[in-house]
Motif scaffolding. Structure first.
Motif, PDB file in Angstrom:
ATOM      1  N   ASP A  40       0.843  -1.194   0.000  1.00  0.00           N
ATOM      2  CA  ASP A  40       0.000   0.000   0.000  1.00  0.00           C
ATOM      3  C   ASP A  40       0.880   1.247   0.000  1.00  0.00           C
ATOM      4  O   ASP A  40       1.765   1.390   0.847  1.00  0.00           O
ATOM      5  CB  ASP A  40      -0.894  -0.019   1.245  1.00  0.00           C
ATOM      6  N   SER A  41       0.626   2.140  -0.937  1.00  0.00           N
ATOM      7  CA  SER A  41       1.447   3.350  -1.077  1.00  0.00           C
ATOM      8  C   SER A  41       1.304   4.282   0.121  1.00  0.00           C
ATOM      9  O   SER A  41       2.143   5.176   0.331  1.00  0.00           O
ATOM     10  CB  SER A  41       1.063   4.096  -2.357  1.00  0.00           C
ATOM     11  N   ARG A  42       0.272   4.082   0.915  1.00  0.00           N
ATOM     12  CA  ARG A  42       0.081   4.981   2.064  1.00  0.00           C
ATOM     13  C   ARG A  42       1.128   4.781   3.152  1.00  0.00           C
ATOM     14  O   ARG A  42       1.352   5.679   3.969  1.00  0.00           O
ATOM     15  CB  ARG A  42      -1.329   4.802   2.630  1.00  0.00           C
ATOM     16  N   TYR A  43       1.778   3.627   3.189  1.00  0.00           N
ATOM     17  CA  TYR A  43       2.871   3.465   4.154  1.00  0.00           C
ATOM     18  C   TYR A  43       3.964   4.502   3.864  1.00  0.00           C
ATOM     19  O   TYR A  43       4.554   5.068   4.775  1.00  0.00           O
ATOM     20  CB  TYR A  43       3.455   2.062   4.078  1.00  0.00           C
ATOM     21  N   GLU A  44       4.213   4.722   2.582  1.00  0.00           N
ATOM     22  CA  GLU A  44       5.193   5.747   2.199  1.00  0.00           C
ATOM     23  C   GLU A  44       4.641   7.139   2.461  1.00  0.00           C
ATOM     24  O   GLU A  44       5.352   8.024   2.950  1.00  0.00           O
ATOM     25  CB  GLU A  44       5.558   5.590   0.718  1.00  0.00           C
ATOM     26  N   GLU A  45       3.361   7.336   2.154  1.00  0.00           N
ATOM     27  CA  GLU A  45       2.727   8.634   2.366  1.00  0.00           C
ATOM     28  C   GLU A  45       2.818   9.067   3.825  1.00  0.00           C
ATOM     29  O   GLU A  45       3.025  10.254   4.122  1.00  0.00           O
ATOM     30  CB  GLU A  45       1.264   8.558   1.939  1.00  0.00           C
ATOM     31  N   TYR A  46       2.683   8.104   4.729  1.00  0.00           N
ATOM     32  CA  TYR A  46       2.718   8.433   6.153  1.00  0.00           C
ATOM     33  C   TYR A  46       4.106   8.270   6.768  1.00  0.00           C
ATOM     34  O   TYR A  46       4.281   8.328   7.976  1.00  0.00           O
ATOM     35  CB  TYR A  46       1.688   7.600   6.912  1.00  0.00           C
ATOM     36  N   GLY A  47       5.104   8.046   5.924  1.00  0.00           N
ATOM     37  CA  GLY A  47       6.482   8.108   6.368  1.00  0.00           C
ATOM     38  C   GLY A  47       7.037   6.887   7.066  1.00  0.00           C
ATOM     39  O   GLY A  47       8.060   6.973   7.755  1.00  0.00           O
TER      40      GLY A  47
END
Length: 238
Positions: free
Chosen positions: A93-100
């Protein structure tokens, strides 16, 4: 292969006839004079909803941590350590990167000999085995119901539903922006997606902390079905 329906109109017409009325082809949505389900926490701010969520988490045996995006990696690492480390399984999930937290999951933890496995649809049942053997599963809430302390997870090819319930411990990341009062608003959001022609998952999971069972002699046991412990990490993203 798509099937066909034979004699549908005559079948339904016959049923209507037996009921003594004409066959209905449309059903009008009722208009209710009162809608109490819409009034609970109607005007609550996100901060007020967060306080409601905190109180509810005490009742559902779920730890709640609040943090900023900047502090999330350290808070998450601390919680992973508290739960005993790996193996860990996550969605793709790209949100792991989005949330740092992408570097933490893909570099920092593996460098400390903590196994982190990312769900890969192409590997089929191997994903389930990884989830079954994991100590921690990390997922992300799409909608969060403050009143009941419930997170809503969308399953998909890259988001195996077993990540949330097969590991021994569950960590769920909750963007503060996902907070809504209750199930009513979650249903509205899903209905709007359907109305707008958006594709929604065939499997949507509503999870309210670890399982609570008192079936035997009314003795409460937590974590019988699914993770033994669960933690929510609320991320300030507004």
């Amino acid at each position: 292969m798509q099937g066909t329906i034979q004699n549908r109109d005559s079948f339904l017409k016959n049923i209507a006839s037996r009921l003594g009325r004409e066959r209905k082809v449309e059903v009008a949505k009722p208009v209710w004079a009162y809608n109490p389900q819409e009034q609970v926490l109607k005007d609550a701010t996100k901060d007020e909803l967060l306080e409601v969520l905190k109180t509810q988490c005490l009742k559902i045996h779920t730890d709640l941590i609040t943090t900023t995006k900047a502090d999330l990696p350290q808070k998450l690492e601390n919680l992973i350590s508290e739960y005993g480390g790996g193996p860990i399984v996550t969605w793709k999930d790209s949100r792991y990167e989005e949330y740092g937290v992408s570097n933490l999951l893909t570099q920092d933890l593996p460098n400390k000999n903590i196994e982190v496995y990312e769900w890969q649809a192409s590997k089929g049942k191997e994903n389930i085995q990884k989830a079954e053997n994991a100590n921690i599963g990390i997922t992300i809430s799409e909608i969060t119901l403050a009143e009941s302390g419930t997170v809503v997870l969308y399953s998909g090819n890259d988001r195996g539903r077993t990540v949330s319930f097969l590991p021994t411990n569950s960590i769920m990341l909750i963007p503060k922006s996902t907070l809504v009062p209750r199930m009513t608003q979650a249903a509205h959001k899903l209905r709007e997606k359907v109305k707008n022609g958006e594709k929604i998952p065939s499997c949507i999971n509503y999870i309210t902390g670890p399982s609570n069972s008192a079936d035997i002699e009314m003795d409460l046991v937590v974590g019988v079905h699914g993770p033994v412990k669960a933690s929510y990490i609320v991320i300030e993203d507004l």
